[in-house]
Design a protein around this motif. Structure first.
Motif, PDB file in Angstrom:
ATOM      1  N   THR A  67       0.852  -1.185   0.000  1.00 54.59           N
ATOM      2  CA  THR A  67       0.000   0.000   0.000  1.00 54.59           C
ATOM      3  C   THR A  67       0.893   1.243   0.000  1.00 54.59           C
ATOM      4  N   THR A  69       0.914   3.618   2.124  1.00 56.42           N
ATOM      5  CA  THR A  69       1.380   3.838   3.500  1.00 56.42           C
ATOM      6  C   THR A  69       2.540   2.917   3.823  1.00 56.42           C
ATOM      7  N   GLU A  70       2.431   1.637   3.460  1.00 55.05           N
ATOM      8  CA  GLU A  70       3.522   0.701   3.697  1.00 55.05           C
ATOM      9  C   GLU A  70       4.785   1.123   2.944  1.00 55.05           C
ATOM     10  N   GLU A 150       2.165  -3.098   8.628  1.00 48.97           N
ATOM     11  CA  GLU A 150       1.297  -4.230   8.287  1.00 48.97           C
ATOM     12  C   GLU A 150      -0.142  -3.740   8.286  1.00 48.97           C
ATOM     13  N   THR A 151      -0.812  -3.947   7.168  1.00 46.56           N
ATOM     14  CA  THR A 151      -2.169  -3.425   7.002  1.00 46.56           C
ATOM     15  C   THR A 151      -3.194  -4.542   7.167  1.00 46.56           C
ATOM     16  N   GLY A 155      -8.362  -1.652   7.872  1.00 46.07           N
ATOM     17  CA  GLY A 155      -7.643  -0.415   7.621  1.00 46.07           C
ATOM     18  C   GLY A 155      -6.571  -0.079   8.639  1.00 46.07           C
ATOM     19  N   ARG A 156      -6.517  -0.810   9.745  1.00 46.19           N
ATOM     20  CA  ARG A 156      -5.466  -0.562  10.739  1.00 46.19           C
ATOM     21  C   ARG A 156      -4.088  -0.836  10.141  1.00 46.19           C
ATOM     22  N   VAL A 157      -3.116  -0.045  10.528  1.00 48.12           N
ATOM     23  CA  VAL A 157      -1.729  -0.274  10.131  1.00 48.12           C
ATOM     24  C   VAL A 157      -0.897  -0.369  11.401  1.00 48.12           C
TER      25      VAL A 157
END
Length: 366
Positions: A67, A69-70, A150-151, A155-157
């Motif tokens: 993603t 974000t990752e 880690e997603t 939706g939590r990361v």
């Protein structure tokens, strides 16, 4: 600078070498039998895994590598300047997302992959895709709170709780055992009475192996000690930890690493750990070193770094080191899970002169 980077083109993973098309799916798993070992306030251990597997589907949406974000968090961790924050989210993969698995009942061996410390499971995607194209089901595990990002489906990361503070040897011994428990839980959920995946009936429960990079490689030994379902294992450039292997291990095992760290007889602490464990391995075993390799040479990261023009300090290209890693790891599992002859593992190869076969007993490599 490579053409892809110079032209602003899409980064890509090398195509798999096997005859089969590859599908992939991400799965959420929750182990309610234990709290999270790193964040005890979390009452159950939550994991994300990716499966790669043979399919007859040849077209469709390719799976996203990471993603945005990752990608941003990985770039921040690796401190590589000048790249777009979402660069890894656009890497072109080869597996079709959600494709229907193909194979006969209990006909496909299973290989578990465990990534390095701080690294997400996706950094072993090229190896996973290649094994799947050869007829394996591959399960890549994100060990929660041990990687930079880690997603989860909601939706939590989560980020790397373990990365904070001092990293003394006891932490990595605990990490080995935590990962071993993660692996056993994943095997339960994939091959047990109530499997989580619709293709689980294709897995051959008597033909399961494991490989890992760095901390994942060291954890492979811990997992094999804890779980006899793992019939063969590979440590890729991972220093092993004292107190894990204390008795004979008779199942097949392979070390694959870089000469700077793991040349037998060198006397440095890392190679001494391999030499200690080697003496307790009574089954089929090999010790290979890849000339010119650095730590990331065995993962997707070195190949992607080459594509964007980042020098990781290796004396071998990322594409070549990834080719060799896939070939030797594939040959190992072909031999020990599929019982196929693989002479590549028995003597030096003219095709891969960079790979040295080592004999720790005589401190020689040829």
């Amino acid at each position: 600078m490579p053409a892809a980077a110079a032209a602003g083109g899409t980064l890509y993973l090398p195509k798999p070498t096997g005859p089969r098309s590859v599908g992939t799916v991400a799965l959420y798993m929750k182990d309610t039998s234990r709290p999270d070992p790193w964040v005890p306030a979390v009452r159950a251990r939550e994991l994300m895994i990716s499966l790669w597997y043979p399919t007859k589907t040849r077209t469709g949406q390719r799976a996203q590598y990471m993603t945005p974000t990752e990608s941003a968090l990985l770039l921040k961790e690796t401190e590589v300047p000048g790249l777009p924050a979402d660069v890894f989210s656009t890497v072109r993969t080869n597996a079709v997302k959600g494709a229907k698995p193909a194979g006969r009942r209990h006909g496909l061996p299973l290989v578990v992959l465990s990534p390095g410390f701080k690294m997400p499971r996706t950094t072993l995607t090229a190896l996973a895709e290649d094994l799947a194209s050869r007829g394996y089901v591959v399960a890549g595990i994100d060990h929660t709170y041990e990687n930079i990002a880690e997603t989860f489906p909601d939706g939590r990361v989560t980020t790397c709780v373990v990365c904070e503070g001092d990293h003394d040897p006891s932490l990595f011994t605990k990490l080995d055992r935590v990962r071993a428990a993660d692996v056993s839980f994943v095997l339960d959920r994939l091959t047990g009475a109530h499997p989580i995946w619709k293709g689980s009936s294709l897995i051959a429960p008597s033909r399961i192996g494991m490989a890992g990079h760095s901390a994942g490689g060291a954890s492979t030994i811990a997992a094999m000690v804890a779980d006899p379902r793992l019939r063969a294992g590979v440590d890729i450039d991972g220093t092993t930890d004292a107190g894990i292997l204390n008795s004979e291990l008779s199942r097949p095992f392979m070390f694959l690493g870089k000469p700077e760290t793991y040349t037998p007889g060198a006397g440095n602490p890392e190679v001494a750990e391999w030499e200690r464990d080697w003496k307790l391995m009574s089954g089929w075993k090999r010790w290979f070193l890849l000339t010119g390799a650095v730590h990331d040479s065995f993962t997707d990261m070195a190949a992607l770094a080459d594509e964007v023009g980042v020098d990781v300090g290796a004396g071998v290209t990322g594409a070549r080191s990834l080719e060799i890693t896939r070939e030797y790891v594939g040959a190992f599992f072909d031999r020990h899970l599929l019982k196929r002859a693989r002479p590549l593992l028995d003597k030096p190869s003219a095709r891969y002169p960079e790979v040295k076969h080592c004999a720790p007993e005589t401190a020689t490599c040829k």
